[in-house]
Motif scaffolding. Structure first.
Motif, short mmCIF file in Angstrom:
data_model
loop_
_atom_site.label_atom_id
_atom_site.label_comp_id
_atom_site.label_asym_id
_atom_site.label_seq_id
_atom_site.Cartn_x
_atom_site.Cartn_y
_atom_site.Cartn_z
N GLY A 106 0.60 -1.22 -0.43
CA GLY A 106 0.12 0.10 0.11
C GLY A 106 0.90 1.38 -0.34
N ILE A 107 0.16 1.97 0.24
CA ILE A 107 0.68 3.85 0.16
C ILE A 107 0.21 3.91 1.33
N SER A 108 1.30 4.74 2.06
CA SER A 108 1.44 5.58 4.15
C SER A 108 0.63 6.43 3.39
N ALA A 109 0.26 7.19 4.44
CA ALA A 109 -0.85 8.49 4.63
C ALA A 109 0.21 9.54 4.36
N SER A 110 2.24 9.36 4.01
CA SER A 110 3.11 10.21 3.72
C SER A 110 3.14 9.80 2.61
N GLY A 111 2.68 8.92 2.02
CA GLY A 111 3.20 8.74 0.68
C GLY A 111 3.95 8.00 0.36
N HIS A 112 4.13 7.04 0.85
CA HIS A 112 5.41 6.33 0.50
C HIS A 112 4.91 4.63 0.49
N LEU A 113 5.70 3.53 -0.46
CA LEU A 113 4.58 2.24 0.20
C LEU A 113 5.92 1.23 1.44
N TYR A 114 4.53 0.80 1.40
CA TYR A 114 4.65 0.09 2.57
C TYR A 114 4.21 -1.13 1.89
N ALA A 115 4.56 -2.62 3.26
CA ALA A 115 3.92 -3.85 2.75
C ALA A 115 3.30 -4.49 4.17
N ALA A 116 2.14 -4.91 4.95
CA ALA A 116 1.40 -5.11 5.73
C ALA A 116 0.98 -6.63 5.15
N LEU A 117 0.97 -7.25 6.83
CA LEU A 117 -0.03 -9.08 6.67
C LEU A 117 -1.22 -8.45 6.73
N ASN A 118 -2.14 -9.43 5.99
CA ASN A 118 -3.39 -9.36 5.82
C ASN A 118 -3.29 -8.55 4.67
N ASP A 119 -5.10 -7.32 4.96
CA ASP A 119 -4.82 -6.79 4.96
C ASP A 119 -5.16 -5.07 5.39
N SER A 120 -4.14 -5.26 6.31
CA SER A 120 -3.98 -4.47 7.43
C SER A 120 -2.85 -2.64 6.91
N THR A 121 -3.85 -1.65 7.16
CA THR A 121 -2.81 -0.65 6.75
C THR A 121 -2.10 0.04 7.41
N SER A 122 -1.80 -0.88 8.57
CA SER A 122 -0.92 -0.60 9.85
C SER A 122 0.16 -1.95 9.91
N PRO A 123 1.01 -1.08 9.37
CA PRO A 123 2.76 -1.63 8.82
C PRO A 123 3.13 -2.23 10.37
N PRO A 124 3.79 -3.14 10.04
CA PRO A 124 4.81 -3.50 11.54
C PRO A 124 5.87 -2.14 11.12
N VAL A 125 6.90 -2.43 12.09
CA VAL A 125 7.71 -1.40 12.30
C VAL A 125 8.99 -1.64 11.08
N TRP A 127 8.49 -1.61 8.20
CA TRP A 127 8.13 -1.96 6.66
C TRP A 127 7.66 -0.99 5.88
N THR A 128 7.72 0.35 6.34
CA THR A 128 7.46 1.50 5.29
C THR A 128 8.53 2.02 5.23
N ALA A 129 8.96 2.35 3.08
CA ALA A 129 9.83 2.94 2.92
C ALA A 129 9.78 3.76 3.36
N THR A 130 11.01 5.34 3.19
CA THR A 130 11.18 5.94 4.04
C THR A 130 12.04 7.17 2.75
N THR A 131 12.76 6.01 0.90
CA THR A 131 12.71 7.68 0.24
C THR A 131 11.39 7.35 -0.67
N ASP A 132 11.81 7.62 -1.76
CA ASP A 132 10.68 7.59 -2.63
C ASP A 132 9.04 7.95 -2.64
N ALA A 133 9.06 9.08 -2.33
CA ALA A 133 7.53 9.49 -1.84
C ALA A 133 6.49 9.18 -2.87
N ILE A 134 5.56 8.96 -3.03
CA ILE A 134 4.94 8.22 -4.35
C ILE A 134 4.33 10.08 -4.48
N PRO A 135 4.71 10.61 -5.54
CA PRO A 135 3.55 12.30 -5.60
C PRO A 135 2.08 12.28 -6.19
#
Length: 357
Positions: A106-125, A127-135
């Motif tokens: 998925g894409i976090s509120a800050s625009g960064h890609l993340y991965a998460a188990l199941n259909d969660s939008t709260s990825p583990p610590v 598991w969220t990118a810190t670069t390449d924000a999606i504009p």
């Protein structure tokens, strides 16, 4: 229609190849062999380039799922997206087993890609990118690799063709449902409330075994080539005019005009449009055929490509009476040479279908 993915069994490396240009103009998209869908629309109003379309997900519960041939622990994928306004995490792609979603990208509120188990939008610590924000409101190309496993799972995500990962995870638990493999891929959150909002095109999914592609392909696009004339075999009967003129329209009109046959083994082939430009690499070529039965008897369709002196056929797709289904046959190498596709081979290709009665 011919789809060329360009630099862009074991034949089956490429499982999905779509730019949605030859889809019907509006839902339902069941003729495209979709597993399930909700409120997704096809549009040619917001596209990455001419000669393509995109799918628009415009609400919190929009999604569309694509069943896969076989079941898989490791998959690669790419897609091009244009994100609308976003203020909280949203599911972009989910990888599903028979029981439900194993892993979500998925894409976090800050625009960064993340991965998460199941259909969660709260990825583990971590598991969220810190670069390449999606504009926002900008076409962005994403390529990824996922491995579903309870202890040796992995996720790698790259943006706009970069060889440097925006997110790289290994040795992690990516298996929400124990012992189950991925049997479908979903754009958005399946039956959920936090789906990606925006546009998607150039969507491909492939495995790491079989014909090309099997690894990273970099930024690519899916081009659609349409019939322009008769091929070397014209066995079917046209509803009106020439055979190729009955199968050259976009969007797919699902039988307003058509070719038909009641003879087992009949083959209809068409000359296809040339590539608009010569790409550095052609990763795969796919023939897409939409077909339906017109009576109660048994009937199937094969997608066919003829390259040089070699004719290659898909497995037969059993058809439904009065309901169109789509058969997509992809080859990662030229069947005439068993080597990588060249632009000249694609331009000379004939594509079509074979009746199995």
């Amino acid at each position: 229609f011919v789809h060329a993915c360009r630099y862009e069994g074991l034949i089956m490396a490429l499982l999905i190849i779509e730019n949605f240009y030859d889809w019907p103009s509006s839902a339902p998209f069941s003729p495209e062999n979709i597993g399930a869908e909700n409120s997704v629309t096809r549009t040619t109003g917001t596209v990455h380039r001419a000669g393509t379309a995109s799918l628009e997900l415009n609400s919190y519960n929009d999604y569309i799922s694509f069943p896969l041939t076989g079941s898989h622990s490791t998959l690669r994928f790419c897609l091009r997206i244009r994100k609308n306004l976003q203020s909280y995490p949203l599911a972009l792609v989910s990888f599903r087993s028979s029981s439900g979603t194993q892993l979500t990208v998925g894409i976090s509120a800050s625009g960064h890609l993340y991965a998460a188990l199941n259909d969660s939008t709260s990825p583990p610590v971590g598991w969220t990118a810190t670069t390449d924000a999606i504009p926002q409101d900008t076409w962005t190309y994403i390529e990824g690799r996922v491995v579903i496993h309870a202890s040796t799972g992995a996720v790698e995500l790259r943006v706009n063709g970069s060889e440097t990962p925006a997110l790289s995870l290994s040795g992690v638990d990516t298996e929400y449902y124990a012992g189950q493999l991925v049997t479908s891929v979903c754009l958005g959150e399946f039956n959920g409330y936090d789906s990606f909002r925006g546009y998607v095109t150039d969507f491909c999914v492939w495995t790491e075994d079989g014909e090309a592609p099997t690894g990273w392909i970099g930024e690519c696009q899916v081009d659609t080539l349409l019939p322009t004339g008769a091929g070397s075999s014209t066995d079917f009967t046209a509803s009106a005019g020439s055979n190729y003129q009955c199968v050259d329209e976009v969007p797919n009109n699902l039988g307003t005009d058509y070719v038909e046959s009641s003879t087992d083994g009949d083959v209809d082939l068409y000359a296809m449009a040339d590539l608009a430009e010569e790409p550095a690499t052609i990763h795969a070529v796919a023939v897409a055929v939409s077909a339906a039965k017109t009576d109660a008897g048994s009937g199937s369709i094969k997608s066919v490509m003829k390259s040089g002196a070699t004719t290659a056929e898909s497995d037969a797709l059993a058809l439904s009476n009065g309901s169109y289904l789509r058969n997509v046959y992809a080859r990662g190498v030229d069947p005439n040479t068993s080597s990588a596709w060249t632009a000249s081979a694609v331009n000379a290709l004939e594509a079509g279908c074979k009746a199995v009665i």
